[in-house]
Scaffold this motif. Structure first.
Motif, PDB file in Angstrom:
ATOM      1  N   CYS A 143       0.813  -1.219   0.000  1.00  0.00           N
ATOM      2  CA  CYS A 143       0.000   0.000   0.000  1.00  0.00           C
ATOM      3  C   CYS A 143       0.849   1.274   0.000  1.00  0.00           C
ATOM      4  O   CYS A 143       0.560   2.210  -0.728  1.00  0.00           O
ATOM      5  CB  CYS A 143      -0.928   0.021   1.208  1.00  0.00           C
ATOM      6  N   HIS A 144       1.877   1.312   0.843  1.00  0.00           N
ATOM      7  CA  HIS A 144       2.632   2.556   0.985  1.00  0.00           C
ATOM      8  C   HIS A 144       3.755   2.679  -0.032  1.00  0.00           C
ATOM      9  O   HIS A 144       4.429   3.708  -0.083  1.00  0.00           O
ATOM     10  CB  HIS A 144       3.203   2.673   2.404  1.00  0.00           C
ATOM     11  N   ILE A 154      -4.829   4.957  -3.444  1.00  0.00           N
ATOM     12  CA  ILE A 154      -5.601   4.389  -2.337  1.00  0.00           C
ATOM     13  C   ILE A 154      -5.499   5.247  -1.077  1.00  0.00           C
ATOM     14  O   ILE A 154      -5.972   4.871  -0.017  1.00  0.00           O
ATOM     15  CB  ILE A 154      -5.154   2.942  -2.007  1.00  0.00           C
ATOM     16  N   ALA A 156      -2.875   6.017   0.673  1.00  0.00           N
ATOM     17  CA  ALA A 156      -1.870   5.603   1.663  1.00  0.00           C
ATOM     18  C   ALA A 156      -0.792   6.680   1.696  1.00  0.00           C
ATOM     19  O   ALA A 156      -0.135   6.915   0.689  1.00  0.00           O
ATOM     20  CB  ALA A 156      -1.271   4.256   1.290  1.00  0.00           C
ATOM     21  N   LEU A 159       5.223   8.138   4.166  1.00  0.00           N
ATOM     22  CA  LEU A 159       5.599   7.996   5.578  1.00  0.00           C
ATOM     23  C   LEU A 159       6.966   8.610   5.857  1.00  0.00           C
ATOM     24  O   LEU A 159       7.445   8.586   6.988  1.00  0.00           O
ATOM     25  CB  LEU A 159       5.608   6.515   5.972  1.00  0.00           C
ATOM     26  N   HIS A 163       5.069  15.431   6.964  1.00  0.00           N
ATOM     27  CA  HIS A 163       3.639  15.728   7.135  1.00  0.00           C
ATOM     28  C   HIS A 163       2.913  14.467   7.556  1.00  0.00           C
ATOM     29  O   HIS A 163       3.061  13.416   6.936  1.00  0.00           O
ATOM     30  CB  HIS A 163       3.055  16.255   5.829  1.00  0.00           C
ATOM     31  N   TRP A 164       2.116  14.579   8.604  1.00  0.00           N
ATOM     32  CA  TRP A 164       1.412  13.418   9.132  1.00  0.00           C
ATOM     33  C   TRP A 164      -0.071  13.708   9.238  1.00  0.00           C
ATOM     34  O   TRP A 164      -0.457  14.784   9.675  1.00  0.00           O
ATOM     35  CB  TRP A 164       1.971  13.046  10.503  1.00  0.00           C
ATOM     36  N   GLY A 167      -0.373  12.055  13.017  1.00  0.00           N
ATOM     37  CA  GLY A 167       0.669  12.466  13.961  1.00  0.00           C
ATOM     38  C   GLY A 167       1.952  11.704  13.717  1.00  0.00           C
ATOM     39  O   GLY A 167       1.916  10.510  13.422  1.00  0.00           O
ATOM     40  N   ILE A 173       2.787   7.076  15.816  1.00  0.00           N
ATOM     41  CA  ILE A 173       3.064   6.163  14.698  1.00  0.00           C
ATOM     42  C   ILE A 173       2.829   4.721  15.157  1.00  0.00           C
ATOM     43  O   ILE A 173       2.182   3.928  14.465  1.00  0.00           O
ATOM     44  CB  ILE A 173       4.509   6.336  14.173  1.00  0.00           C
ATOM     45  N   SER A 176      -0.781   4.137  15.212  1.00  0.00           N
ATOM     46  CA  SER A 176      -1.327   4.016  13.853  1.00  0.00           C
ATOM     47  C   SER A 176      -1.153   2.583  13.374  1.00  0.00           C
ATOM     48  O   SER A 176      -2.055   1.997  12.772  1.00  0.00           O
ATOM     49  CB  SER A 176      -0.605   4.955  12.879  1.00  0.00           C
ATOM     50  N   ARG A 181      -5.822   2.794  10.988  1.00  0.00           N
ATOM     51  CA  ARG A 181      -6.356   4.161  10.900  1.00  0.00           C
ATOM     52  C   ARG A 181      -7.397   4.218   9.798  1.00  0.00           C
ATOM     53  O   ARG A 181      -7.392   3.416   8.871  1.00  0.00           O
ATOM     54  CB  ARG A 181      -5.247   5.143  10.516  1.00  0.00           C
ATOM     55  N   MET A 251      -2.795  13.013   0.385  1.00  0.00           N
ATOM     56  CA  MET A 251      -3.130  11.589   0.481  1.00  0.00           C
ATOM     57  C   MET A 251      -3.588  11.083  -0.879  1.00  0.00           C
ATOM     58  O   MET A 251      -3.239  10.001  -1.314  1.00  0.00           O
ATOM     59  CB  MET A 251      -4.260  11.365   1.491  1.00  0.00           C
ATOM     60  N   MET A 271      -6.518   1.929   6.843  1.00  0.00           N
ATOM     61  CA  MET A 271      -5.260   1.253   7.132  1.00  0.00           C
ATOM     62  C   MET A 271      -5.583   0.150   8.134  1.00  0.00           C
ATOM     63  O   MET A 271      -6.131   0.424   9.199  1.00  0.00           O
ATOM     64  CB  MET A 271      -4.312   2.300   7.708  1.00  0.00           C
ATOM     65  N   PRO A 272      -5.316  -1.105   7.807  1.00  0.00           N
ATOM     66  CA  PRO A 272      -5.682  -2.207   8.698  1.00  0.00           C
ATOM     67  C   PRO A 272      -4.855  -2.202   9.989  1.00  0.00           C
ATOM     68  O   PRO A 272      -3.732  -1.724   9.983  1.00  0.00           O
ATOM     69  CB  PRO A 272      -5.357  -3.457   7.874  1.00  0.00           C
ATOM     70  N   ILE A 290      11.050   3.530   9.794  1.00  0.00           N
ATOM     71  CA  ILE A 290      10.404   4.756   9.313  1.00  0.00           C
ATOM     72  C   ILE A 290      11.124   5.978   9.896  1.00  0.00           C
ATOM     73  O   ILE A 290      11.444   6.922   9.187  1.00  0.00           O
ATOM     74  CB  ILE A 290       8.906   4.777   9.699  1.00  0.00           C
TER      75      ILE A 290
HETATM   76  C1  HEC Z   1      -4.188  -2.040   2.825  1.00  0.00           C
HETATM   77  C2  HEC Z   1      -3.294  -0.938   2.629  1.00  0.00           C
HETATM   78  C3  HEC Z   1      -2.331  -0.599   3.742  1.00  0.00           C
HETATM   79  C4  HEC Z   1      -1.394  -1.423   4.331  1.00  0.00           C
HETATM   80  C5  HEC Z   1      -1.102  -2.883   4.023  1.00  0.00           C
HETATM   81  C6  HEC Z   1      -0.709  -0.609   5.292  1.00  0.00           C
HETATM   82  N1  HEC Z   1      -1.205   0.654   5.291  1.00  0.00           N
HETATM   83 FE1  HEC Z   1      -0.623   2.174   6.484  1.00  0.00          FE
HETATM   84  N2  HEC Z   1      -2.120   3.333   5.760  1.00  0.00           N
HETATM   85  C7  HEC Z   1      -2.966   2.992   4.732  1.00  0.00           C
HETATM   86  C8  HEC Z   1      -3.910   4.056   4.510  1.00  0.00           C
HETATM   87  C9  HEC Z   1      -5.003   4.071   3.447  1.00  0.00           C
HETATM   88  C10 HEC Z   1      -3.626   5.047   5.455  1.00  0.00           C
HETATM   89  C11 HEC Z   1      -4.381   6.360   5.677  1.00  0.00           C
HETATM   90  C12 HEC Z   1      -5.498   6.086   6.642  1.00  0.00           C
HETATM   91  C13 HEC Z   1      -6.445   7.227   6.724  1.00  0.00           C
HETATM   92  O1  HEC Z   1      -7.332   7.304   5.866  1.00  0.00           O
HETATM   93  O2  HEC Z   1      -6.282   8.038   7.621  1.00  0.00           O
HETATM   94  C14 HEC Z   1      -2.482   4.569   6.231  1.00  0.00           C
HETATM   95  C15 HEC Z   1      -1.894   5.271   7.264  1.00  0.00           C
HETATM   96  C16 HEC Z   1      -0.731   4.887   7.903  1.00  0.00           C
HETATM   97  C17 HEC Z   1      -0.041   5.661   8.909  1.00  0.00           C
HETATM   98  C18 HEC Z   1      -0.456   7.023   9.430  1.00  0.00           C
HETATM   99  C19 HEC Z   1       0.202   8.066   8.562  1.00  0.00           C
HETATM  100  C20 HEC Z   1      -0.072   9.489   8.985  1.00  0.00           C
HETATM  101  O3  HEC Z   1       0.203  10.353   8.135  1.00  0.00           O
HETATM  102  O4  HEC Z   1      -0.498   9.712  10.115  1.00  0.00           O
HETATM  103  C21 HEC Z   1       1.077   4.946   9.267  1.00  0.00           C
HETATM  104  C22 HEC Z   1       2.133   5.353  10.278  1.00  0.00           C
HETATM  105  C23 HEC Z   1       1.066   3.729   8.495  1.00  0.00           C
HETATM  106  N3  HEC Z   1      -0.043   3.725   7.693  1.00  0.00           N
HETATM  107  C24 HEC Z   1       2.035   2.746   8.573  1.00  0.00           C
HETATM  108  C25 HEC Z   1       1.882   1.471   8.010  1.00  0.00           C
HETATM  109  C26 HEC Z   1       2.770   0.378   8.290  1.00  0.00           C
HETATM  110  C27 HEC Z   1       4.003   0.437   9.154  1.00  0.00           C
HETATM  111  C28 HEC Z   1       2.265  -0.699   7.619  1.00  0.00           C
HETATM  112  C29 HEC Z   1       2.782  -2.122   7.628  1.00  0.00           C
HETATM  113  C30 HEC Z   1       2.836  -2.776   8.908  1.00  0.00           C
HETATM  114  C31 HEC Z   1       1.094  -0.255   6.901  1.00  0.00           C
HETATM  115  N4  HEC Z   1       0.894   1.071   7.167  1.00  0.00           N
HETATM  116  C32 HEC Z   1       0.334  -1.058   6.079  1.00  0.00           C
HETATM  117  C33 HEC Z   1      -2.952   1.819   4.019  1.00  0.00           C
HETATM  118  C34 HEC Z   1      -2.199   0.697   4.359  1.00  0.00           C
END
Ligand code: HEC
Ligand code: HEC
Length: 297
Positions: A143-144, A154, A156, A159, A163-164, A167, A173, A176, A181, A251, A271-272, A290
């Protein structure tokens, strides 16, 4: 393995070896009728090719003979002949277990340390950061992005920028990642395309991007509907997951069309949560990666 299957496999092994051995021995002895010109008399391809008779080359004979010896030797040493284990007592399962145990032993100290140490401290440990990078690759990159720079398709977020949405301090983090999230941006298409477009121009003006000044001025009047979540000045609200609209980080993308789509159709990024899939040590290792600005893997 039951006796039945064991016997069946032994039977097939003996049968196959028997047939090939027979063909090998028979092939070296059988007499092929040969004409005076050294051919069998067979003519191929409308008379252009005639089939010659030659003795098998020595190297071929000995190579084939040795494959029988090696094959039988293999069946004596390793599993393969029914339920017989082979005299070396080797098994793929035991080899996997040994490799896993060696891995655990190697990772043990790092994992033990990662379970309790702050990610910002782990970030100065090259081993911890490298493991964190690997874990990111496996779990988050889909995703990221492999470079952690986010995917606007999507929502994502990037990171590695400053900008967060929710947070950027290490505890937030970690939260999150552990809890996941999401954010719900309602759809405003019912305002009509004109108003949505004016709002989009106003949103672009907030971050100093090129925009239609007249449209932005009208859009500004409608921004009070948005202020409840994005703040009166558009700087966002981390508690609601409403992003800052005045910075250059997006985003879903900062092009006019992308902003119009965000406003018209709404957005529901998700974000799962990872706390049930990754243990605390691994979540901290990823966070360390990160925080150390995601260097090369
Ligand atoms: C299925 C897709 C997906 C996966 C897999 C995923 N993320 Fe995310 N992540 C997202 C999305 C979409 C968001 C934004 C959520 C929202 O709408 O606020 C996000 C948000 C975040 C944020 C918050 C960012 C912010 O600006 O505050 C962090 C930190 C983060 N992800 C870390 C991770 C990490 C580490 C992993 C792996 C363990 C991971 N993500 C796996 C989709 C994903
Ligand atoms: C109920 C709270 C809420 C309201 C009201 C709201 N938004 Fe949002 N907005 C959000 C959230 C939350 C997100 C992030 C969605 C996500 O996490 O997927 C968002 C995302 C966006 C984005 C995408 C930003 C990016 O970085 O790609 C734009 C543009 C936007 N909003 C503009 C507006 C405008 C213009 C209005 C007023 C018409 C508005 N929003 C009203 C909560 C809100």
């Amino acid at each position: 393995m039951s006796l039945h299957w064991s016997l069946w496999i032994m039977f097939l092994v003996v049968l196959n070896l028997g047939i090939t051995l027979f063909l090998f021995l028979w092939g070296t002895r059988v007499h092929i009728p040969t004409r005076d010109d050294g051919t069998t008399g067979h003519v191929w391809a409308h008379g252009t090719l005639r089939e010659g008779v030659r003795k098998l080359p020595g190297w071929w004979y000995w190579m084939s003979a040795s494959t029988f010896v090696i094959g039988i030797g293999y069946l004596v040493l390793y599993p393969g002949f029914g339920a017989y284990d082979g005299i070396l007592d080797w098994s793929s399962r035991a080899q996997l277990e040994q490799a896993q145990a060696r891995n655990e032993e190697r990772l043990g100290p790092v994992m033990e340390q990662a379970r309790t140490q702050a990610p910002s401290e782990l970030a100065s440990d090259a081993d911890a950061v490298r493991i964190g990078g690997r874990l990111f690759q496996d779990n988050c990159a889909a995703c990221h992005g492999l470079d952690a720079r986010g995917r606007t398709a999507i929502g994502a977020p990037d990171l590695l920028d400053d900008h967060w949405v929710h947070g950027g301090d290490e505890d937030t983090i970690l939260d999150s990642i552990r809890e996941g999230r999401g954010g719900v941006m309602p759809a405003w298409g019912f305002l009509g395309y004109g108003r949505v477009k004016n709002l989009a121009h106003y949103v672009r003006s907030l971050s100093g991007q090129s925009h239609d000044t007249a449209a932005a001025a009208v859009g500004r009047e409608h921004f009070s509907t948005c202020a409840g979540c994005h703040g009166p000045d558009g700087t966002g609200n981390p508690a609601m997951g409403a992003p800052d609209l005045t910075d250059e980080a997006w985003m879903y993308g900062g092009e006019l069309e992308q902003i119009i789509a965000s406003i018209r159709d709404g957005r529901q990024g998700e974000m799962p949560p990872w706390k049930d899939r990754l243990d605390e040590a691994r979540i901290r290792l990823i966070t360390a990666w990160i925080l150390s600005n995601g260097p090369s893997y």
